[in-house]
Scaffold this motif. Structure first.
Motif, PDB file in Angstrom:
ATOM      1  N   ILE A   1       0.880  -1.172   0.000  1.00 24.10           N
ATOM      2  CA  ILE A   1       0.000   0.000   0.000  1.00 24.10           C
ATOM      3  C   ILE A   1       0.916   1.220   0.000  1.00 24.10           C
ATOM      4  O   ILE A   1       1.525   1.563   1.000  1.00 24.10           O
ATOM      5  N   GLU A   2       1.018   1.843  -1.157  1.00 28.24           N
ATOM      6  CA  GLU A   2       1.985   2.915  -1.362  1.00 28.24           C
ATOM      7  C   GLU A   2       1.465   4.274  -0.911  1.00 28.24           C
ATOM      8  O   GLU A   2       2.211   5.086  -0.379  1.00 28.24           O
ATOM      9  N   ASP A   3       0.182   4.525  -1.158  1.00 27.76           N
ATOM     10  CA  ASP A   3      -0.349   5.845  -0.846  1.00 27.76           C
ATOM     11  C   ASP A   3      -1.857   5.764  -0.673  1.00 27.76           C
ATOM     12  O   ASP A   3      -2.527   5.025  -1.391  1.00 27.76           O
ATOM     13  N   ILE A   4      -2.379   6.522   0.274  1.00 27.31           N
ATOM     14  CA  ILE A   4      -3.819   6.681   0.471  1.00 27.31           C
ATOM     15  C   ILE A   4      -4.053   8.181   0.587  1.00 27.31           C
ATOM     16  O   ILE A   4      -3.633   8.806   1.554  1.00 27.31           O
ATOM     17  N   GLU A   5      -4.698   8.734  -0.420  1.00 26.96           N
ATOM     18  CA  GLU A   5      -4.867  10.181  -0.491  1.00 26.96           C
ATOM     19  C   GLU A   5      -6.335  10.556  -0.348  1.00 26.96           C
ATOM     20  O   GLU A   5      -7.191  10.049  -1.070  1.00 26.96           O
TER      21      GLU A   5
END
Length: 183
Positions: free
Chosen positions: A27-31
């Protein structure tokens, strides 16, 4: 002297999909952002770490929580009724992060974790935007904890079974026997 070289034969075409199957993602990014219709959502970047195809490629998952009547998702009932919120909770918990009321802390703890996902392919029906009708897209249909199942390609879809031919109808019990033709 030749110019800069690139591995043209190993670079994927834009818009290509990965094959359906079970994958492990980082999970690289949650924006936190808004959808095209201005509804509150989380745009998530998941990078393929293990699986049958596309190691290192990103898949994007949008969790649209807002609704037409609560675009900013301020009402707790909006969250309770949201399928996307349930899918996001599944991603978080299957990544090993305890769910809590402090969503910012949960997101911070989830970023960088690994989670399994079942990747499927779907054909866009063009309902949201006719220009995308017929495009094939990857979707993550469910999340699982890493180690809970093996990664690999989904089995090939079986062709639909042909319906059995209808059985010949027996003559009604009250029917008269067939007569022989005259000689």
């Amino acid at each position: 002297m030749p110019g800069r070289q690139w591995p043209v034969d190993t670079i994927r075409d834009v818009g290509m999909t990965v094959q359906a199957g079970a994958y492990i993602f980082e999970i690289e990014d949650i924006e936190e952002t808004a959808s095209g219709t201005n509804k509150f959502m989380y745009k998530t970047t998941l990078r393929i770490a293990e699986g049958p195809d596309g190691i290192g490629l990103p898949l994007f998952e949008n969790f649209v929580i807002g609704t037409d009547t609560d675009q900013d998702a301020l009402d707790p009932d909006t969250w309770s009724r949201s399928i996307a919120a349930g899918r996001m909770k599944q991603m978080v918990t299957k990544a090993g992060v305890p769910a809590s009321e402090d969503l910012d802390a949960v997101i911070a703890a989830t970023t960088g974790q690994r989670v399994g996902g079942i990747v499927t392919q779907e054909v866009d029906d063009g309902k949201n935007d006719p220009k995308y009708k017929g495009n094939v897209r990857n979707r993550i249909s469910a999340f699982f904890a890493p180690g809970a199942r093996e990664t690999g390609a989904a089995p090939p879809a079986k062709a639909p079974a042909k319906p059995a031919a209808p059985a010949a109808k027996a003559a009604p019990a009250t029917a008269k026997p067939a007569t022989k033709p005259a000689p």
